[in-house]
Scaffold this motif. Structure first.
Motif: not given
Length: 794
Positions: A217-221, A201-202, A256-264
């Motif tokens: 902190a600002k989350p990646k997603g 997430l971060y 190589g994770e996409s932006a969407e996977t950053h909020i799982w």
């Protein structure tokens, strides 16, 4: 009246002037036909007839509303009781509650593959492999729209802050550890998962930041303010691609994770709605449920509630794991608990990947003297049949220990299914029927058809009873001595309510002895059980912070990779072992005799109905037949509604034991969670042991026993209060209202006649469905058998 105040706020039937125009009729009929595409022609006919009955009943009630709105609700001289009656006819009945079918299994068991096969979409949900797995509860249902849609529900800001605080506590080391302890800490499963979530997430290094720093902190997603992400697509494959990143959990070293996977880590659950389906009918929800809960309190609570709201649970286990292992047993035990505390009525074992078999090994272990195996297919079919026989016997034995001996689940013909999603698509080894996917679809359809039949029957019957009484208000004549008759009926009701209270007391008294024995067993075995929970075969390696996580969550820890830990449940299990058969007997759905609760309510219902029939025949109700019919039908409706109330309350009763123990042990969990530094793991264990010993000595199990018995008492009080209030209102409505009332009401005679026809149609629909079903079974028996498998492999 309280009911009156509540119902006044409800919406009446919406009335559309264009509702019955011919083009609209055609369009609605077409939509209805589309909804039933998943059913064979015989079942389609029955469903269409039930749908028609429901639709026409709604129209009759809507017309009644239009006629009565001016003459009733704007006239202060009309008693509230009559207005309450009218509101009962006007409130829009809710749609049929969906049937939730839970697919409950460990990662890699084949839940997603099975759902994909059932809905006929090969790779719609991600299939677990070395690098991915479904990371949350996913609900899949069929809708009436042309588009495919997914709604991804995220944790609220407050819910995530609560988890973030606990994650940072797990990762916080206030004192220097020895080298050996530091290694143990770094290899701890809870630590690894906490680091994984924060980095996802971060970003890298997040695990070293404080709680306050991570809040800034600002989350990646990207996180929407609504906390809901909606995805839409015209095709299933298109939605699958969009949805994929959200419900896959990558391996922890995956790049190589996409932006969407950053909020799982923020995802609470996912709802997927398919376009009109020819295979899964509208009104059924398939739920992919992970095998364990979650460290986050809200996600874990939702995990348990999801299991409890399923009326059917399929325990999913692949063919190579079904013969043993703690994970499989834990899943089965959790499913059986759902039968006790939730809405579950059917439990079945679904063995997946049933095409997998190593032929040389199978032939070597096969008993000598059996008929020779000619092919891989024959071996697979023989092995699958053996699995069914063996697991069916084992599952029945387990059910017998937990459920009443006359429970419907014990008499089910199919407790075990052997399925193969891969062969369903390829059919290289097995036919489509032999994969048993069609068999599961047939089960789903039958459940929905039965539920629809029961709901429409109840709805039409209630509406007819209300129209009977509504129409009667236009008749100013009352039978002689009517007041005396109703007074006698009220006295009879009071006597029967007292008898009902005594019967409920006797029913609930059955739990006292096993509850007492369970408490005694718990006192003698809690140290051994607690020791087994706290001791690991490899020492404290990988357990240091996991135990801290257990304490932070008041005795419970759920992880995506480890078996669920619940200390409160573990030490109360001896009590549950004693009470489960009796508890299940009290709340059984089947109308059997003995210790069950509902037969006592049925006896109460029948005694009132018989009394009303007797009074009506003896004292002149033959001239006022509407009254007898209304009272008899309304009693069925009132007491029928009690079953839902009882089901909702039984979860609180069942969980009262673990809730009580958890509350008593909370101080010792909080104390243990504060321990850090050298030998922290052993110190935490010592605090927990001493805390449990102290609470047991002070009567912890006895308090849990008292709290469960108090919950039973509250249920009895709730039942009798609801019965008294509802029947009092019913009798008030059926009492003489005075000449001034009748002339104020509009004539609803035509609506009454229409409802009378619809009520008669119920039996005709049931009879027609039975005839069609019999003809279909006959045709199946006389039709040529299907061809064998397409291929055979030696």
């Amino acid at each position: 009246m309280a009911e009156m105040e509540y119902l006044v706020g409800q919406e009446p039937h919406p009335v559309d002037d264009d509702l019955f125009k011919e083009p609209m009729k055609k369009r609605r009929r077409s939509d209805r036909d589309q909804r039933f595409r998943a059913f064979p022609s015989v079942e389609q006919s029955a469903l269409k007839e039930y749908e028609k009955l429901e639709s026409r009943t709604r129209r009759v009630l809507s017309n009644t509303y239009q006629k009565l709105i001016q003459s009733v609700f704007l006239d202060d001289s009309i008693p509230n009781g009559v207005k309450y009656l009218m509101l009962l006819t006007l409130i829009e009945k809710p749609p049929l509650d969906p049937i939730y079918i839970g697919l409950f299994g460990s990662t890699g068991a084949g839940k997603s593959s099975l759902i994909n096969a059932i809905i006929q979409q090969a790779m719609f949900l991600p299939v677990s492999g070395e690098s991915i797995c479904t990371s949350c509860v996913v609900q899949v249902s069929s809708g009436c729209c042309e588009q495919y849609e997914a709604k991804i529900h995220l944790l609220s800001d407050q819910e995530w802050k609560e988890e973030l605080k606990n994650l940072t506590k797990l990762l916080h080391r206030t004192e220097e550890l020895g080298r050996e302890e530091a290694d143990e800490w770094d290899r701890d499963d809870a630590v690894e998962e906490a680091i994984w979530k924060l980095r996802t997430l971060y970003g890298d290094g997040a695990e070293r930041k404080s709680y306050e720093a991570l809040l800034r902190a600002k989350p990646k997603g990207k996180i929407p303010t609504s906390r809901i992400i909606t995805l839409k697509a015209e095709e299933a494959g298109e939605l699958s691609v969009k949805l994929d990143p959200y419900i896959r959990t990558k391996r922890r070293d995956w790049d190589g994770e996409s932006a969407e996977t950053h909020i799982w880590p923020l995802i609470k659950h996912v709802e997927v709605t398919l376009s009109k389906s020819e295979l899964i009918p509208e009104g059924v929800v398939l739920v992919d449920i992970p095998g364990t809960g979650d460290f986050n309190s809200k996600r874990d609570e939702m995990w348990k509630k999801t299991i409890d709201k399923c009326s059917v649970i399929w325990v999913i286990s692949d063919v190579e794991r079904v013969s043993g292992g703690r994970a499989h047993e834990d899943l089965l035990n959790e499913s059986l608990k759902a039968c006790q505390r939730g809405f579950c009525r059917d439990v079945a074992l679904v063995v997946t990947k049933a095409d997998k078999l190593h032929l040389p090994e199978y032939l070597r272990e096969r008993k000598v003297g059996k008929q020779a195996i000619q092919s891989q297919r024959e071996a697979v079919l023989e092995r699958n049949e053996m699995i069914k026989l063996q697991r069916n016997r084992i599952l029945k034995e387990k059910l017998k220990r937990k459920l009443p001996t006359d429970s419907k689940a014990l008499g089910a013909s199919d407790l075990v299914y052997t399925v193969s999603a891969q062969e369903y698509w390829q059919q290289a080894l097995l036919t489509e029927e032999e994969t048993e996917i069609p068999k599961l679809r047939e089960y789903i359809r039958k459940r929905l058809l039965d539920k629809k039949r029961r709901m429409v029957t109840k709805y039409v019957t209630e509406a007819f009873g209300l129209l009977l009484l509504t129409d009667s208000f236009n008749c100013p004549e009352n039978p002689p001595n009517e007041h005396l008759h109703m007074s006698g009926l009220r006295r009879f009701v009071e006597e029967q309510v007292q008898l009902l209270e005594k019967a409920i007391d006797q029913c609930f008294a059955h739990i006292a002895q096993p509850l007492h024995e369970g408490v005694r067993n718990a006192r003698t075995s809690y140290r051994r059980i607690l020791g087994a929970c706290l001791v690991r075969s490899r020492g404290n390696q990988g357990f240091h912070q996991t135990l801290k996580a257990v304490c932070l969550k008041n005795g419970i820890y759920a992880s995506r990779t480890l078996p669920r830990i619940d200390l409160n449940e573990a030490i109360t299990q001896p009590i549950y072992d004693q009470i489960d058969p009796v508890f299940g007997g009290i709340f059984r759905a089947e109308r059997s005799t003995g210790s069950a609760l509902m037969p006592h309510i049925d006896t109460f219902k029948h005694s009132l109905q018989e009394k009303m029939t007797e009074i009506g025949i003896r004292n002149g109700w033959k001239y006022d037949n509407y009254k007898k019919s209304f009272l008899i039908q309304e009693i069925s409706a009132i007491l029928g509604g009690l079953e839902g109330y009882v089901l909702r309350k039984k979860r609180r009763i069942y969980e009262s034991l673990t809730t009580s123990v958890q509350n008593d042990l909370k101080p010792c969990y909080e104390e243990a969670a504060q321990i850090t530094g050298k030998k922290a793991c052993e110190k935490m264990k010592d605090v927990i042991r001493r805390g449990v010993d102290r609470q047991v000595a002070e009567g912890m199990f006895e308090r849990a026993q008292e709290r469960m018995q108090h919950q039973f008492q509250q249920l009895k009080n709730g039942i009798t209060e609801k019965v008294k209030g509802s029947i009092a209102t019913m009798l008030t409505l059926a009492s003489p209202q005075g000449d001034g009332l009748y002339k104020e009401l509009a004539d609803v005679g035509s609506e009454y006649k229409e409802m009378e026809k619809l009520h008669r149609s119920l039996r005709e629909v049931a009879e027609n469905a039975g005839l069609r079903r019999g003809m279909q079974e006959f045709l199946l028996r006389v039709s040529p058998s299907k061809a064998g498998p397409p291929k055979a492999y030696i």
